[in-house]
Design an enzyme around this catalytic site. Structure first.
Site, PDB file in Angstrom:
ATOM      1  N   THR A  92       0.858  -1.188   0.000  1.00  0.00           N
ATOM      2  CA  THR A  92       0.000   0.000   0.000  1.00  0.00           C
ATOM      3  C   THR A  92       0.899   1.246   0.000  1.00  0.00           C
ATOM      4  O   THR A  92       2.121   1.136   0.141  1.00  0.00           O
ATOM      5  CB  THR A  92      -0.908  -0.003   1.249  1.00  0.00           C
ATOM      6  OG1 THR A  92      -0.082  -0.144   2.416  1.00  0.00           O
ATOM      7  CG2 THR A  92      -1.910  -1.146   1.211  1.00  0.00           C
ATOM      8  N   TYR A  93       0.292   2.410  -0.105  1.00  0.00           N
ATOM      9  CA  TYR A  93       1.046   3.669  -0.240  1.00  0.00           C
ATOM     10  C   TYR A  93       2.044   3.868   0.905  1.00  0.00           C
ATOM     11  O   TYR A  93       1.712   3.647   2.069  1.00  0.00           O
ATOM     12  CB  TYR A  93       0.071   4.844  -0.289  1.00  0.00           C
ATOM     13  CG  TYR A  93       0.719   6.132  -0.735  1.00  0.00           C
ATOM     14  CD1 TYR A  93       1.423   6.204  -1.941  1.00  0.00           C
ATOM     15  CD2 TYR A  93       0.644   7.277   0.056  1.00  0.00           C
ATOM     16  CE1 TYR A  93       2.018   7.386  -2.352  1.00  0.00           C
ATOM     17  CE2 TYR A  93       1.235   8.467  -0.354  1.00  0.00           C
ATOM     18  CZ  TYR A  93       1.935   8.518  -1.561  1.00  0.00           C
ATOM     19  OH  TYR A  93       2.525   9.685  -1.963  1.00  0.00           O
TER      20      TYR A  93
END
Length: 243
Positions: A92-93
């Site tokens: 994820t980011y």
């Protein structure tokens, strides 16, 4: 031969010693000289069960700290590798202050723990973590694998990517695993004239819990209470090696 153990002076002439009670070198060497003339024995043994809980999933800053400790990566290098992992859909980011994970991802994590480690390693309820940062950017989740079933081994990554992904993957799983359980032993050692009391502690792991998978790095590795202690009995005389 006898196993050496180190203990810290906690009481001297009926006064409790705090971390900064001894303020001068002269004071320290006077006490040391006095202690060298004394004989010591085990005055008390106390056993208690303690628990150690896993660390939360990674934020940008904790990922940078841990990659520095465990992999020797600088912050910039960590972010470059994380950026690649993100662009290729593995994580994820990577810019986030949040320690929370989406409900769906939590379900996957708990399912994986149950299937691969078994029931004893899975807490009854998911662990909830709160961000310490005051104005945390909670827009993003914590840094976690996009798909847990892509294990570090089967993800086909370059060496640097593998190392960082492995860290993220393990930390994410460990954050939802059961606590480790220790038996901690606290040993007090007193001089025969009762003018000095020293203390040492050690622990035995009863259940490894999340530590089976991941242990957060420490900047100073030797933590108090982690030492291996020999078998001791109350009243047992001890020989002084050095002060």
């Amino acid at each position: 031969s006898a196993i050496p153990l180190s203990a810290r002076l906690i009481e001297y002439k009926n006064e409790k010693l705090e971390k900064f009670s001894i303020t001068t070198e002269k004071q320290a060497s006077d006490i040391a000289a006095d202690l060298r003339g004394k004989t010591f024995s085990v005055s008390s043994l106390e056993e208690k069960e303690t628990r150690r809980h896993p660390a939360p999933p990674f934020t940008t800053s904790t990922l940078q700290q841990e990659a520095a400790r465990k992999l020797g990566f600088g912050a910039k290098r960590t972010m470059q590798v994380a950026q690649k992992l993100y662009e290729e859909g593995f994580i994820t980011y990577m810019r986030t202050d949040s320690v929370s994970i989406s409900g769906e991802a939590l379900g996957h994590v708990r399912g994986y723990i149950g299937a691969h480690f078994g029931k004893p390693y899975l807490p009854d309820a998911p662990r909830a973590y709160k961000s310490k940062a005051k104005n945390a950017q909670e827009a993003h989740e914590a840094i976690r694998p996009s798909d847990l079933s892509r294990t570090p081994q089967n993800a086909g990554l370059s060496d640097e990517q593998f190392k960082l992904y492995d860290l993220i993957w393990k930390r994410t799983l460990a954050s939802q695993m059961e606590s480790a359980v220790y038996d901690q032993l606290i040993v007090d050692i007193a001089s025969s004239d009762k003018q000095a009391v020293l203390r040492t502690s050690g622990s035995v792991i009863k259940f490894d819990g999340f530590m089976r998978l991941y242990l957060e790095g420490k900047d100073d590795e030797e933590e108090e209470g982690e030492a291996k202690l020999p078998a001791l009995k109350e009243g047992e005389a001890l020989k002084t090696e050095s002060i």
